[in-house]
Motif scaffolding. Structure first.
Motif, PDB file in Angstrom:
ATOM      1  N   VAL A 326       0.901  -1.113   0.004  1.00 15.88           N
ATOM      2  CA  VAL A 326       0.071   0.124  -0.101  1.00 15.88           C
ATOM      3  C   VAL A 326       1.028   1.203   0.085  1.00 15.88           C
ATOM      4  N   LYS A 327       0.677   2.144  -0.804  1.00 13.55           N
ATOM      5  CA  LYS A 327       1.421   3.544  -0.793  1.00 13.55           C
ATOM      6  C   LYS A 327       0.573   4.594  -0.027  1.00 13.55           C
ATOM      7  N   THR A 328       1.332   5.041   0.774  1.00 18.37           N
ATOM      8  CA  THR A 328       1.170   6.312   1.802  1.00 18.37           C
ATOM      9  C   THR A 328       1.723   7.432   1.665  1.00 18.37           C
ATOM     10  N   VAL A 329       1.332   8.765   1.920  1.00 20.66           N
ATOM     11  CA  VAL A 329       1.918  10.004   2.040  1.00 20.66           C
ATOM     12  C   VAL A 329       2.551  10.187   3.394  1.00 20.66           C
ATOM     13  N   ALA A 330       3.819  10.454   3.392  1.00 14.77           N
ATOM     14  CA  ALA A 330       4.439  10.836   4.751  1.00 14.77           C
ATOM     15  C   ALA A 330       4.367  12.208   5.142  1.00 14.77           C
ATOM     16  N   LYS A 331       4.723  12.764   6.263  1.00 13.08           N
ATOM     17  CA  LYS A 331       4.631  14.219   6.693  1.00 13.08           C
ATOM     18  C   LYS A 331       5.238  15.219   5.661  1.00 13.08           C
ATOM     19  N   ASP A 332       6.528  14.737   5.252  1.00 13.64           N
ATOM     20  CA  ASP A 332       7.064  15.566   4.172  1.00 13.64           C
ATOM     21  C   ASP A 332       6.450  15.247   2.723  1.00 13.64           C
TER      22      ASP A 332
END
Length: 384
Positions: A326-332
């Motif tokens: 699964v692809k996620t978006v980090a805080k940066d």
């Protein structure tokens, strides 16, 4: 009269006259100028064609410069891990707890049949009886032989005590007595075998026996089945064997719609050579006998709790190595790819492990970005 000679009409050339000159194009000054002009035009045309210039454009050709691509916009949904119970599920078949064939232990004519097919019986109930005529005669004969052998032994012993008989006579009498006792025992056993009885509580599943029929010893005359309790047999794959332990609770759903709670009572330790699976058995109560043996069943066994995310199956993708994740978006705002493991599947989604406890999962646009790229995330409302 002489005729006058005819004179030549063609005049002779005057040798004294000035010789005639031919007119040439180069003598014309105007023609020479035209030649230079034509040559100039040819040179201009050739040069124009060689340059490839047709019509000058109003704007000069733009210069292409490589620029950094703009970040891709993606939609994300926040996901928080929850504690979920893992289950081992398998298809199985309901089997009777006990199942045996009723066999005749002696030969003879059937005198009476006391039960019918489909009837419930208890342990010790008589199913059928043989005609006892021959057995009674054998029993009486054995009893007479035993009495005679006993008298002979007693007489031999008394004579030995008085010193009249020998020890060999007493020994022979004792052997005859033992043989007579064995015949009596055999006759009694044969008399007991005249009755075919139920070895345990159950239901008469089949009965191939009629009164007056001659039956030989060792013939199967019926089948007795005990479905109280009921056993459900399942096959366990190798990778799931360590998750099961005798004593675990189980839920069994039968194809008839019945649902019962049971207990795992057996887990095999030797795999089947054909399937490399292990036999396991779940026992359920069936006191009312409502669930028949042989029907299909689905067994669900809880095997422990795990922290997992509930996601839509559409957010799952593969990386370049073919790993499910699964692809996620980090805080940066960079993309991160996490390999996952599916622990449970439902109609409306799947439970997966491998993600952080809190994750911004990409729900739209995950197919256009790769791990490490910067994106422009926007939160998506999944309740709509």
């Amino acid at each position: 009269m002489t005729k006058p000679q005819a004179q030549s009409a063609a005049p002779q050339p005057d040798s004294a006259a000035e010789p005639r000159r031919s007119l040439r194009f180069s003598d014309d000054k105007g023609a020479s100028k035209s030649t230079w002009i034509a040559g100039l035009f040819v040179v201009l045309i050739v040069g124009w064609m060689g340059s490839g210039f047709v019509v000058p454009s109003e704007d000069p050709e733009p210069v292409v410069r490589r620029t950094t691509p703009e970040p891709v916009a993606v939609a994300v949904t926040p996901s928080v891990a929850e504690t979920v119970t893992q289950f081992f599920q398998a298809e199985g078949q309901a089997l009777p707890d006990r199942d045996t064939m009723l066999v005749a232990e002696t030969s003879g004519d059937i005198a009476e049949v006391l039960v019918r097919k489909g009837q419930d019986v208890s342990a010790g109930d008589v199913i059928a009886r043989f005609d006892p005529s021959n057995s009674d005669a054998d029993t009486n004969r054995a009893a007479e032989q035993l009495a005679s052998a006993q008298r002979e032994f007693d007489n031999a012993q008394q004579l030995l005590d008085r010193g009249v008989a020998t020890t060999d006579r007493v020994t022979d009498a004792r052997a005859a007595l033992a043989a007579a006792q064995a015949q009596v025992t055999a006759a009694e056993q044969a008399a007991n075998a005249l009755a075919i009885t139920a070895p345990f509580d159950g239901r008469i599943e089949t009965l191939d026996l009629d009164a007056g029929e001659f039956v030989t010893a060792g013939t199967a005359v019926g089948r007795l089945v005990d479905i109280r309790p009921l056993t459900v047999a399942i096959q366990v794959p190798q990778q799931s064997l360590t998750r099961l332990t005798v004593g675990q609770s189980a839920t069994v759903r039968f194809i008839t719609g019945e649902e019962r709670e049971g207990t795992l009572t057996f887990v095999g330790t030797s795999a089947a050579a054909e399937t490399r699976t292990f036999l396991a058995e779940v026992e359920i109560a069936n006191d009312d006998g409502a669930i028949p043996a042989g029907i299909s069943a689905e067994v669900s066994i809880p095997t422990g709790d795990v922290t997992a995310h509930f996601l839509s199956a559409s957010v799952v993708s593969l990386d370049t190595d073919g790993t499910l994740g699964v692809k996620t978006v980090a805080k940066d705002d960079t993309v991160a790819f996490y390999p996952i493991e599916v622990v449970s599947a439902q109609i409306d989604g799947i439970w997966v492990t491998g993600l952080p406890d809190d994750a911004a999962v990409i729900t739209v646009g995950q197919g256009f970005v790769n791990a490490g790229e910067t994106v422009i995330p926007s939160e998506q409302d999944i309740t709509k």
